[in-house]
Write a protein that holds these residues in place. Structure first.
Motif, short mmCIF file in Angstrom:
data_model
loop_
_atom_site.label_atom_id
_atom_site.label_comp_id
_atom_site.label_asym_id
_atom_site.label_seq_id
_atom_site.Cartn_x
_atom_site.Cartn_y
_atom_site.Cartn_z
N UNK A 95 11.95 25.81 62.63
CA UNK A 95 11.11 26.73 62.07
C UNK A 95 11.82 27.71 61.05
N UNK A 96 13.14 28.03 61.57
CA UNK A 96 13.78 28.81 60.51
C UNK A 96 13.99 28.46 59.29
N UNK A 97 14.49 26.89 59.32
CA UNK A 97 14.65 26.34 57.93
C UNK A 97 13.50 26.21 57.15
N UNK A 98 12.45 25.71 57.90
CA UNK A 98 11.10 25.72 57.06
C UNK A 98 10.50 26.90 56.59
N UNK A 99 10.73 27.84 57.08
CA UNK A 99 10.14 29.29 56.62
C UNK A 99 11.24 29.70 55.49
N UNK A 100 12.43 29.45 55.61
CA UNK A 100 13.38 29.56 54.51
C UNK A 100 13.09 28.85 53.23
N UNK A 157 2.63 16.70 51.03
CA UNK A 157 3.42 17.12 52.42
C UNK A 157 5.03 16.57 52.26
N UNK A 158 5.85 17.69 52.31
CA UNK A 158 7.17 17.49 52.20
C UNK A 158 7.74 17.53 53.64
N UNK A 159 8.35 16.37 53.91
CA UNK A 159 8.99 16.27 55.49
C UNK A 159 10.37 15.96 55.36
N UNK A 160 11.24 16.91 56.10
CA UNK A 160 12.57 16.88 55.81
C UNK A 160 12.96 16.42 57.16
N UNK A 161 14.22 15.69 57.10
CA UNK A 161 14.86 15.45 58.40
C UNK A 161 16.29 15.63 58.44
N UNK A 206 5.63 22.26 53.87
CA UNK A 206 6.81 21.75 54.16
C UNK A 206 7.19 21.63 55.42
N UNK A 207 7.73 20.79 56.01
CA UNK A 207 8.09 20.77 57.47
C UNK A 207 9.50 20.27 57.58
N UNK A 208 10.41 20.78 58.62
CA UNK A 208 11.69 20.28 58.62
C UNK A 208 11.81 19.81 60.24
N UNK A 234 29.39 16.78 52.51
CA UNK A 234 30.41 16.74 53.30
C UNK A 234 29.85 15.93 54.41
N UNK A 235 30.08 16.37 55.70
CA UNK A 235 29.25 15.75 56.88
C UNK A 235 27.90 16.16 56.96
N UNK A 236 27.37 17.08 56.27
CA UNK A 236 26.00 17.44 56.36
C UNK A 236 25.02 16.43 55.47
N UNK A 237 24.23 15.75 56.41
CA UNK A 237 23.34 14.50 56.09
C UNK A 237 21.75 14.96 56.21
N UNK A 238 20.85 14.92 55.16
CA UNK A 238 19.48 15.23 55.34
C UNK A 238 18.76 14.23 54.36
N UNK A 239 17.52 14.17 54.72
CA UNK A 239 16.35 13.11 54.10
C UNK A 239 15.31 14.11 53.79
N UNK A 240 14.48 13.95 52.55
CA UNK A 240 13.23 14.62 52.53
C UNK A 240 12.43 13.42 51.93
N UNK A 241 11.19 13.63 52.23
CA UNK A 241 10.19 12.51 51.89
C UNK A 241 9.02 13.33 51.40
#
Length: 288
Positions: A101-106, A139-143, A79-81, A52-59
């Protein structure tokens, strides 16, 4: 947080109770998943997920490292968000930092297993090159680009898709003359090994609204939740991790019921996501 009137809240709750949500979905149905891979050329692997309108990227970036003394036969995963302030007004300032921080921990709880690495959705032992000497550090970086609800499931899917797109250079290690010397490592520029994602789980977040559970909640639905439980399940139906948010406690029997529902939902989600990842990879390969 979405501001809703009492009438809007009652309308959404009534629809959930009747198994007919605002957008026409049933309680346990996901929105269509859009997958694009190879979106960050300089990364070892990357993917973009839209729900839907949720849009994320992971590298994913792979670097040579040294195993820890506690786990000499394992690589390391970080992992870092980051929540972009443009994604939602509430992400500006401390709001975005707290959610990141909450999403990274989850994500760590759902994908990386315990401190020993046992039960991890991403197997750290697969990153070992030479025990006690050399390993891969991932190293997994998410935006988060846009927030329309259910960020955690979308981020988990983006990580799975990015790892499917990840190529790790073939490495040859020449043994050092003595144990004190550093091993000589030869990294290939031409041969790459595909990262095995067959055991990587999907994350299914169940939101409890009244007496009912729903998956892939919108922002409006999330604002009504009593509590939320996120469960990572792999293709074999094994639970790899679990995390809960929301102030209301849950009876253990409710948690067990939610796990059972998550296992059922995960089967279709994994099939759909794997199919979309395969199509995205093919489209990426066919690009000139």
């Amino acid at each position: 947080m979405v501001g809703l009137s009492i009438g809007e809240k009652n309308f959404i709750k009534g629809g959930i109770a009747q198994d007919m949500r605002n957008d026409g979905r049933k309680r346990l149905a996901y929105r269509p998943i859009y997958v694009e891979t190879g979106v960050i050329p300089q990364a070892n692997g990357s993917a973009r997920i839209k729900l839907g309108p949720t849009d994320v990227i992971a590298g994913v970036k792979a670097e040579l490292g040294k195993p820890s003394q506690a786990h000499p036969d394992q690589g390391k995963i970080y992992i870092h968000v980051d929540c972009s302030p443009t994604a939602e007004p509430s992400f500006e300032g401390r709001g975005g930092e707290e959610l990141s921080a909450e999403l990274t921990a989850a994500l760590e709880g759902c994908l990386l297993g315990g401190k020993s690495g046992a039960g991890a959705g991403i197997d750290p032992s697969s990153l070992s090159i030479k025990e006690g000497k050399v390993c891969w550090d991932l190293y997994i970086d998410c935006l988060v680009i846009s927030s329309g609800g259910n960020l955690l499931d979308a981020l988990g899917a983006a990580i799975k898709a990015a790892l499917s797109n990840t190529g790790i250079p073939r490495v040859q290690v020449r043994e050092a003359a003595s144990s004190d010397e550093q091993a000589d490592v030869d990294v290939s520029d031409e041969e790459f090994l595909q990262f095995d994602t067959s055991g990587i789980p999907v994350i299914v977040t169940l939101i409890k609204v009244g007496r009912h559970y729903i998956v892939d909640a919108t922002s409006e639905e999330e604002s009504l939740m009593n509590s939320a439980v996120s469960i990572s399940v792999n293709r074999q139906g094994l639970v790899c991790g679990l995390t809960k948010r929301g102030g209301i406690g849950l009876d253990p029997s409710v948690i067990l019921d939610m796990i059972s529902v998550a296992k059922h939902v995960s089967e279709q989600l994994i099939d759909k996501l794997d199919s979309e990842i395969e199509a995205a990879e093919k489209a990426h390969e066919d690009e000139p």
